[in-house]
Design a protein around this motif. Structure first.
Motif, short mmCIF file in Angstrom:
data_model
loop_
_atom_site.label_atom_id
_atom_site.label_comp_id
_atom_site.label_asym_id
_atom_site.label_seq_id
_atom_site.Cartn_x
_atom_site.Cartn_y
_atom_site.Cartn_z
N GLY A 1 15.52 35.96 -48.84
CA GLY A 1 15.99 35.91 -50.22
C GLY A 1 17.22 35.07 -50.44
N ALA A 2 17.87 34.61 -49.37
CA ALA A 2 19.03 33.73 -49.51
C ALA A 2 18.59 32.27 -49.38
CB ALA A 2 20.08 34.07 -48.45
N ASN A 3 19.52 31.37 -49.63
CA ASN A 3 19.23 29.94 -49.62
C ASN A 3 19.83 29.31 -48.36
OD1 ASN A 3 18.62 27.31 -50.26
ND2 ASN A 3 20.32 27.07 -51.68
N PHE A 4 18.98 29.14 -47.33
CA PHE A 4 19.37 28.41 -46.12
C PHE A 4 18.46 27.19 -46.06
CE2 PHE A 4 21.85 31.42 -43.27
CZ PHE A 4 22.15 32.32 -44.28
N SER A 5 18.88 26.11 -46.70
CA SER A 5 17.96 24.99 -46.91
C SER A 5 18.65 23.65 -46.62
CB SER A 5 17.44 25.00 -48.35
OG SER A 5 18.51 24.90 -49.27
N ASN A 6 17.82 22.60 -46.61
CA ASN A 6 18.30 21.24 -46.35
C ASN A 6 19.08 21.16 -45.04
OD1 ASN A 6 17.26 20.16 -48.86
ND2 ASN A 6 18.94 21.23 -49.87
N ILE A 7 18.51 21.80 -44.02
CA ILE A 7 19.08 21.72 -42.67
C ILE A 7 18.34 20.60 -41.95
CG2 ILE A 7 19.40 22.95 -40.50
CD1 ILE A 7 19.34 25.55 -42.31
N SER B 1 13.88 31.47 -38.58
CA SER B 1 13.37 32.34 -39.63
C SER B 1 14.23 32.17 -40.88
CB SER B 1 13.39 33.81 -39.17
OG SER B 1 14.68 34.22 -38.82
N TYR B 2 13.57 32.13 -42.03
CA TYR B 2 14.23 32.03 -43.33
C TYR B 2 15.17 30.83 -43.42
CZ TYR B 2 12.48 36.81 -43.47
OH TYR B 2 11.68 37.93 -43.41
N VAL B 3 14.72 29.71 -42.86
CA VAL B 3 15.44 28.45 -43.00
C VAL B 3 14.44 27.37 -43.41
CG1 VAL B 3 17.25 29.03 -41.33
CG2 VAL B 3 15.17 27.87 -40.55
N GLN B 4 14.96 26.28 -43.95
CA GLN B 4 14.11 25.19 -44.40
C GLN B 4 14.83 23.88 -44.17
OE1 GLN B 4 13.44 25.08 -48.61
NE2 GLN B 4 11.54 23.92 -48.45
N GLY B 5 14.10 22.85 -43.76
CA GLY B 5 14.75 21.57 -43.56
C GLY B 5 13.84 20.51 -43.00
N PHE B 6 14.44 19.53 -42.35
CA PHE B 6 13.74 18.35 -41.86
C PHE B 6 14.26 18.01 -40.47
CE2 PHE B 6 14.16 13.75 -41.20
CZ PHE B 6 12.82 13.37 -41.20
N SER B 7 13.39 17.44 -39.64
CA SER B 7 13.82 16.97 -38.33
C SER B 7 13.12 15.66 -37.99
CB SER B 7 13.52 18.03 -37.26
OG SER B 7 12.13 18.36 -37.24
N ASN B 8 13.84 14.84 -37.26
CA ASN B 8 13.31 13.53 -36.86
C ASN B 8 13.89 13.17 -35.50
OD1 ASN B 8 12.00 10.85 -37.48
ND2 ASN B 8 14.12 10.20 -37.19
N LEU B 9 13.02 12.76 -34.58
CA LEU B 9 13.46 12.38 -33.24
C LEU B 9 14.20 13.54 -32.57
CD1 LEU B 9 14.71 8.74 -33.94
CD2 LEU B 9 12.47 9.46 -33.07
N VAL B 10 13.55 14.71 -32.56
CA VAL B 10 14.13 15.90 -31.96
C VAL B 10 13.29 16.30 -30.76
CG1 VAL B 10 14.66 18.34 -32.30
CG2 VAL B 10 15.13 16.69 -34.13
N GLN C 1 11.65 16.88 -47.15
CA GLN C 1 13.07 17.24 -47.19
C GLN C 1 13.97 16.07 -46.84
OE1 GLN C 1 13.27 21.08 -48.45
NE2 GLN C 1 14.96 20.54 -47.13
N VAL C 2 13.43 15.00 -46.24
CA VAL C 2 14.29 13.94 -45.72
C VAL C 2 15.17 13.32 -46.79
CG1 VAL C 2 12.55 12.13 -45.96
CG2 VAL C 2 14.36 11.90 -44.25
#
Length: 464
Positions: free
Chosen positions: A399-405, A423-432, A445-446
């Motif tokens: 329910g909280a905003n953990f985003s654009n990571i 868990s309960y996070v949102q974002g983008f990854s590249n070359l990981v 998300q990039v």
């Protein structure tokens, strides 16, 4: 996959590469400008009036208590505040003292062989009111012990030397903490409150009873060329804790402590929300550190007033529990946002990247559990890790905003068979590598990844 879908995915991949290149160009521009506001602020500032602490009866034998000598010297120098300021020089020797408070337009300068030693008698550390953004002592309800070197509502203060030493003799405080026999929250080595134009440079800090350097409600702060040491099992001996402060630069430091190397804070639950003093515009560069029971670069867990616009780069971390960590909890409210961390080398770290949304620890029962924190616009890139157990433990709050990571160019030599847990996070990854967890693989998300050139520049005043 159809041919049209394949072409569409290729176009998206090419677009990601272009955006990453553009972000890199922006970072280069920011890096070129950042030096303009983190210059040395004047550890060599000329003070027309200077005295030595021995002129006021101080004895550097490591046995004589010199609290009155420091206090009397500073009382005398107060009359020169409007006449260009003054310097209090501490010569070679071992200068045992209790807590003393600084004045404005002052340089406290230590000889290279000078050691200011904190008394082991707790009565020599006065008890003062709790911070308004905490509502109580951090460890116990009620007031807290004053720091060894203290100041409030000051302007133009320099604490420096030829790498002289400030020794808190913290072991007795650590025993009281571990044995649950503290009467009040432990003191810091240095705490400056509500102050502007602060320089702390070219000194060694050892064995702090609690956090070593704590600027709180301050602005225009430079901490440069300091060494901070405490044993690996010393409890909560953070190195540098900027707290509800803005325009802070921390550079060229070596920190080896029992807890976090550098941790940014801004108040605790309902008290921090009400006091509403964020930490913002903070630059951290060229740090080498070990955080045996903590993190190299940390945020929170007291972050209720908000933390934003933080740039950390060129960091080397060893033998630590976490490399980079965000700590928060329901009840905190506030935010951690617009954070850019780059060019980090980690060796022998249990968890490279951590986000903890259920850290707990509340000042009392009056916090609002529905005051959920926001974690947003966090970019971590250019990370190299060797002997890493877990790549990431990223646990948000339902329910909280953990985003654009956003993670980019992160390469970790991981020993665990389950490198990521999210868990309960949102974002983008590249070359990981190893490949990040599913919630960080959103290709759309990039475009919202945070680039360092967005950070407002500190406007530190050159002291002349």
């Amino acid at each position: 996959m159809s041919r049209s879908e394949s072409i569409h995915m290729k176009i998206l991949a090419d677009l990601f590469k272009i955006l990453i290149i553009l972000a890199t160009i922006g970072r280069s521009s920011w890096a070129a400008m950042s030096g303009s506001y983190c210059k040395e602020m004047g550890s060599r500032t000329y003070r027309p009036h200077s005295v030595t602490v021995t002129e006021f009866g101080a004895v550097g034998d490591g046995v004589t208590l010199n609290t009155k000598a420091f206090q009397n010297a500073l009382f005398y120098l107060h009359s020169f505040a409007d006449k260009g300021g003054a310097q209090l020089f501490v010569p070679a020797g071992k200068w045992l003292t209790g807590s003393f408070s600084l004045i404005s337009h002052l340089t406290l300068s230590l000889d290279k062989d000078a050691v200011i030693i904190g008394s082991t008698d707790s009565s020599n550390w006065p008890v003062i009111d709790p911070l308004p953004s905490y509502g109580r002592g951090r460890e116990l309800p009620g007031p807290r012990h004053q720091s060894l070197i203290h100041g409030s509502n000051l302007t133009d203060v320099i604490i420096t030397g030829g790498n002289g030493t400030i020794d808190g003799q913290g072991s007795i405080w650590w025993d009281w903490f571990n044995n649950h026999t503290l009467n009040y929250t432990r003191p810091h080595l240095i705490e400056l409150m509500y102050s502007t134009g602060v320089v702390i440079s070219n000194l060694t800090f050892i064995n702090s009873p609690f956090w070593a350097i704590h600027p709180v409600y301050c602005s225009q702060v430079l901490i440069q060329n300091v060494t901070i040491l405490a044993p690996p099992d010393s409890p909560n001996t953070d190195g540098i804790d900027p707290d509800s402060s803005n325009n802070v630069c921390i550079e060229d430091c070596y920190i080896n402590t029992g807890d976090d190397v550098i941790v940014i804070k801004s108040g605790w639950d309902e008290y921090g929300i009400s006091f509403a003093h964020p930490s913002t515009n903070i630059s951290i560069r060229r740090i080498v550190g070990e955080a045996h029971s903590g993190a190299g670069i940390a945020f929170g867990s007291e972050m209720s007033g908000g933390i934003s616009n933080v740039q950390a780069e060129d960091i080397s971390l060893f033998n630590s529990l976490y490399g980079i960590r965000i700590k928060t909890s329901p009840g905190r409210g506030g935010y951690v946002q617009y954070i850019h961390i780059s060019n980090v080398v980690m060796t022998n770290i249990k968890t490279a990247i951590g986000i903890t949304g259920l850290y707990g620890e509340h000042p009392d029962e009056n916090y609002d559990p529905n005051a959920l924190p926001t974690v947003d616009m966090i970019t971590i890139e250019g990370i190299e890790g060797t002997n890493i157990k877990h790549a990431g433990l990223l646990e948000g709050i339902e329910g909280a905003n953990f985003s654009n990571i956003c993670l980019s160019n992160v390469h970790l030599n991981v020993t665990s068979k389950s490198p990521w847990k999210c868990s309960y996070v949102q974002g983008f990854s590249n070359l990981v590598d190893p490949e990040s967890c599913e919630p960080l693989r959103d290709p759309y998300q990039v475009s919202t990844c945070y680039a360092a050139n967005h950070i407002d520049h500190c406007n530190l005043v050159q002291i002349v």
